[in-house]
Design an enzyme around this catalytic site. Structure first.
Site, PDB file in Angstrom:
ATOM      1  N   SER A  63      21.048  14.248  17.905  1.00 56.12           N
ATOM      2  CA  SER A  63      21.495  15.244  17.040  1.00 56.12           C
ATOM      3  C   SER A  63      20.468  16.227  16.593  1.00 56.12           C
ATOM      4  O   SER A  63      19.100  16.211  17.032  1.00 56.12           O
ATOM      5  CB  SER A  63      21.959  14.588  15.688  1.00 56.12           C
ATOM      6  OG  SER A  63      22.967  13.700  15.905  1.00 56.12           O
ATOM      7  N   ASP A 118      18.152  10.508  27.751  1.00 52.81           N
ATOM      8  CA  ASP A 118      19.793  10.691  27.742  1.00 52.81           C
ATOM      9  C   ASP A 118      20.153  10.158  29.331  1.00 52.81           C
ATOM     10  O   ASP A 118      20.917   9.337  29.420  1.00 52.81           O
ATOM     11  CB  ASP A 118      19.981  12.199  27.647  1.00 52.81           C
ATOM     12  CG  ASP A 118      19.695  12.617  26.521  1.00 52.81           C
ATOM     13  OD1 ASP A 118      19.892  11.985  25.403  1.00 52.81           O
ATOM     14  OD2 ASP A 118      19.775  14.027  26.013  1.00 52.81           O
ATOM     15  N   HIS A 226      13.998  20.574  21.531  1.00 52.06           N
ATOM     16  CA  HIS A 226      13.297  19.546  20.531  1.00 52.06           C
ATOM     17  C   HIS A 226      12.255  20.005  19.870  1.00 52.06           C
ATOM     18  O   HIS A 226      11.527  18.952  19.465  1.00 52.06           O
ATOM     19  CB  HIS A 226      13.117  18.498  21.392  1.00 52.06           C
ATOM     20  CG  HIS A 226      14.649  17.921  22.125  1.00 52.06           C
ATOM     21  ND1 HIS A 226      14.776  18.137  23.609  1.00 52.06           N
ATOM     22  CD2 HIS A 226      15.618  17.162  21.746  1.00 52.06           C
ATOM     23  CE1 HIS A 226      15.884  17.767  23.822  1.00 52.06           C
ATOM     24  NE2 HIS A 226      16.521  17.282  22.879  1.00 52.06           N
ATOM     25  N   ASP A 410      16.870  45.574  -4.238  1.00 57.15           N
ATOM     26  CA  ASP A 410      16.710  44.840  -3.190  1.00 57.15           C
ATOM     27  C   ASP A 410      15.465  45.527  -2.074  1.00 57.15           C
ATOM     28  O   ASP A 410      15.442  45.301  -1.212  1.00 57.15           O
ATOM     29  CB  ASP A 410      18.069  45.076  -2.282  1.00 57.15           C
ATOM     30  CG  ASP A 410      18.614  46.536  -2.112  1.00 57.15           C
ATOM     31  OD1 ASP A 410      17.896  47.289  -2.636  1.00 57.15           O
ATOM     32  OD2 ASP A 410      19.595  46.655  -1.624  1.00 57.15           O
ATOM     33  N   GLY A 411      14.891  46.511  -3.036  1.00 58.89           N
ATOM     34  CA  GLY A 411      13.509  46.949  -2.276  1.00 58.89           C
ATOM     35  C   GLY A 411      13.733  48.017  -1.349  1.00 58.89           C
ATOM     36  O   GLY A 411      12.587  48.255  -0.614  1.00 58.89           O
ATOM     37  N   ASP A 412      14.733  48.713  -0.993  1.00 58.23           N
ATOM     38  CA  ASP A 412      14.932  49.776  -0.149  1.00 58.23           C
ATOM     39  C   ASP A 412      15.441  51.046  -0.652  1.00 58.23           C
ATOM     40  O   ASP A 412      15.732  52.007  -0.024  1.00 58.23           O
ATOM     41  CB  ASP A 412      15.768  49.389   0.928  1.00 58.23           C
ATOM     42  CG  ASP A 412      17.360  49.469   0.445  1.00 58.23           C
ATOM     43  OD1 ASP A 412      17.363  49.434  -1.062  1.00 58.23           O
ATOM     44  OD2 ASP A 412      18.280  48.819   1.125  1.00 58.23           O
ATOM     45  N   GLY A 497      31.868  55.916  -9.368  1.00 56.62           N
ATOM     46  CA  GLY A 497      30.521  54.645  -9.637  1.00 56.62           C
ATOM     47  C   GLY A 497      30.902  53.741 -10.870  1.00 56.62           C
ATOM     48  O   GLY A 497      30.050  52.833 -10.899  1.00 56.62           O
ATOM     49  N   PRO A 569      14.784  53.073 -10.377  1.00 57.14           N
ATOM     50  CA  PRO A 569      14.224  53.935  -9.052  1.00 57.14           C
ATOM     51  C   PRO A 569      15.106  54.808  -8.864  1.00 57.14           C
ATOM     52  O   PRO A 569      14.918  56.065  -8.513  1.00 57.14           O
ATOM     53  CB  PRO A 569      14.256  52.813  -8.034  1.00 57.14           C
ATOM     54  CG  PRO A 569      14.164  51.346  -8.628  1.00 57.14           C
ATOM     55  CD  PRO A 569      14.851  51.589 -10.003  1.00 57.14           C
ATOM     56  N   GLY A 570      16.759  54.808  -9.020  1.00 54.44           N
ATOM     57  CA  GLY A 570      17.592  55.885  -8.764  1.00 54.44           C
ATOM     58  C   GLY A 570      17.229  57.054  -9.783  1.00 54.44           C
ATOM     59  O   GLY A 570      17.342  58.067  -9.059  1.00 54.44           O
TER      60      GLY A 570
END
Length: 594
Positions: A63, A118, A226, A410-412, A497, A569-570
């Protein structure tokens, strides 16, 4: 540095049995033999040995490779899957229990991945079952193409190509073929397939320490499934380079692991190893298909992309290429109820891309693209200076915006705004009709829409579209018309918005700017003075967002004490480009004495 791996489990010793219990609860067409914990066998709920009039197809192994093999149990594929402990071959008693549970008069085929444990356990179980009167055949799959021959007694490892062999055998059995014919088709399929894997990380076994064998910036080529070391360690390369290397190994004319030559038809499988995002697998697929077509002259009939045979939480992928003989393709396309068999498109592959539909008519362009005027009038010169200054300031602010956004979003933000600003500068050199203010604003929105994406991209596009609607029809735009355009833009952004003043968004910079601009213009102040004062209000408004609790955007999910550390930031981006534009207009209208 080694560390204890994080797992959402209970007792590490119970992970396989608890996985099986969850699997059969999820898929009513599956059930398991009540022999836990020693006997771990998943089988079709609609098949009983006494009533099974078709060849039973059984596979299995250790498994940790889920969904293999238990996820491929179902009509048209496997009749049963024998589950060992994690990365451990199932014991003979479990294999025998599976054979006895599902094998009818037509016998059973065991499909075994080529690992010593196996082979030995399934082989001994097959011999015992034969001694009990069962008809049993076994096909061993060794599709690994990473290591050059010969491989001694061990041979090639069994990898993700086993899934395709399972499907061929299952479909052949479902069609009512004899055991000999099902085994022959499975063996033929195993000879047509080759696989090679690439890993970016080492998997962590439940309850064990994560290995630090593979350090940062490195990848392993030609690994097994594995956690064993690969054939080679190399620096991480772009995925296109990796895909090319893997395909070259699989299709090597020196090793001749697969009988695939120019003009052959093939099936492609891009298999995630457990911790690879679908995005990265699709990027690999998008490189592999045209390379097979153009570099190797192969027709790609089917593409399967996803996680089919994993290695717990390993990051990386394997690529499997299989010769698509008509009989094999027919078996792959045959219906199955196995829950994890992928659905691939049948028939000829249409073009991967088609042209973007063009509107019946163009309301503003009269079907002709704009070009930059050869000579700029006074308004055009001022507009050019303002746009250039605003875009450059956004470009310079990228890292700071990203840093702020990493704390409250979100850092962008900086990266997104940078893309828009860069596109604006590039397009302005070619196609902005700068002598027409309204159309220029509309083109800025088009540039942003093309590259920015996300919420900020669409909001700025709405901003520009509303301004364009307000300005169009005015060859020369007055200061009050600019103020009206700004007011229309703010109203549109607020409408669509959902934000207003105090919501900690870009509007908290633009609304104060509009208030001061209108107030000063209505009082009869000089337009340049009004613009400069309004830019100060914009920056003050952006700074004040530190004291606001976000009510729109991703910052709403961030704790208030974290929001207080940085401005929005915006809002800072909006204040920055607005202020830069104002200062550029000042320099244009009131140049400094030389």
């Amino acid at each position: 540095m080694s560390y204890q791996g994080k797992k959402l489990i209970n007792d590490p010793n119970d992970v396989v049995t608890e996985f099986i219990e969850g699997l059969v609860e999820t898929y009513p067409g599956l059930q398991f033999l009540d022999g836990f914990p020693q006997i771990k066998v998943v089988l079709r709920a609609d098949v009983l040995r006494t009533a099974n009039d078709k060849v039973a197809v059984i596979s299995g192994g250790g498994s940790g490779h889920e969904p293999a093999q238990s996820g491929y149990v179902g009509a048209g594929m496997l009749t049963a899957a024998i589950c060992g402990d994690v990365f451990t071959s199932p014991p003979v008693n479990s294999i025998l229990a599976g054979i006895r549970a599902v094998t009818g008069p037509k016998g059973c085929l065991l499909i075994v991945t080529n690992y010593t444990g196996d082979r030995l356990n399934f082989g001994l179980a097959a011999e015992q079952a034969k001694s009990e009167g069962y008809k049993v055949e076994m096909v061993i799959v060794g599709d690994d193409c990473a290591l050059p021959p010969p491989r001694g007694v061990a041979g090639r490892r069994g990898l993700a190509g086993t899934i395709l062999v399972n499907k061929v055998a299952g479909a052949a059995a479902d069609a009512g073929l004899s055991l000999a014919d099902v085994a022959a088709e499975a063996k033929r399929a195993s000879e047509m397939v080759g696989t090679m894997g690439v890993a970016l990380s080492i998997c962590t076994l439940p309850g064990q320490v994560t290995s630090d064998r593979l350090g940062p910036g490195l990848m392993e080529l030609g690994l097994g499934i594995h956690g064993e070391p690969g054939a080679a360690v190399a620096d991480i390369q772009p995925v296109d380079v990796v895909v090319s290397h893997v395909l070259k190994q699989i299709l090597s004319t020196e090793t001749q692991y697969v009988p695939i030559t120019r003009g052959s038809r093939v099936v492609l499988m891009i298999n995630g190893l457990g911790a690879t995002p679908i995005m990265e697998l699709m990027i690999a697929a998008r490189k592999a298909v045209p390379e097979l077509q153009l570099e190797y002259g192969l027709a790609v009939d089917r593409v399967y992309t996803g996680s089919f045979m994993t290695s717990l939480d390993m990051a990386g992928f394997s690529i499997t290429v299989m010769k698509a003989e008509p009989a094999i393709l027919q078996r792959l396309d045959a219906p199955t109820k196995a829950p994890y068999w992928p659905v691939a498109a049948e028939g000829d592959r249409p073009p991967a891309k088609i042209p973007v539909p063009v509107p019946p008519s163009s309301s503003s362009r009269n079907n002709e693209a704009f070009t930059r005027p050869q000579e700029l009038n006074e308004q055009g010169c001022i507009l050019e200076a303002a746009i250039q200054a605003a875009a450059n300031e956004i470009i310079n602010l990228r890292d700071e915006l990203n840093e702020w956004d990493s704390k409250v979003g979100d850092g962008d933000c900086g990266t997104t705004m940078y893309r828009g600003a860069t596109a604006v500068l590039e397009d302005m050199k070619k196609c902005y009709p700068l002598n027409d203010a309204a159309e220029t604003v509309n083109e800025i929105g088009a540039s942003i829409r093309r590259v920015m994406g996300g919420t900020s991209g669409i909001l700025y596009d709405i901003f520009c579209k509303a301004a364009y609607t307000s300005l169009k029809g005015s060859p020369i735009v007055t200061s009050k018309q600019w103020a009206s355009a700004l007011e229309a833009s703010i109203a549109a952004v607020s409408k669509y918005g959902g934000a207003s003043a105090g919501y900690r968004t870009m509007l908290d910079a633009l609304i104060p700017a509009l208030t001061v601009l209108k107030e000063k213009l209505d009082a009869g102040d000089d337009p340049l003075t009004a613009f400069l004062l309004s830019s100060e209000a914009a920056m003050n408004g952006a700074e004040s967002t530190k004291d606001m609790h976000a009510q729109a955007g991703r910052s709403t999910y961030v704790a208030a004490d974290l929001q207080a550390l940085v401005p929005d930031p915006g809002a800072m981006a909006a204040a920055t480009w607005y202020t830069a534009a104002a200062l550029a207009v000042k320099d244009k209208l009131q140049p400094s004495p030389s």
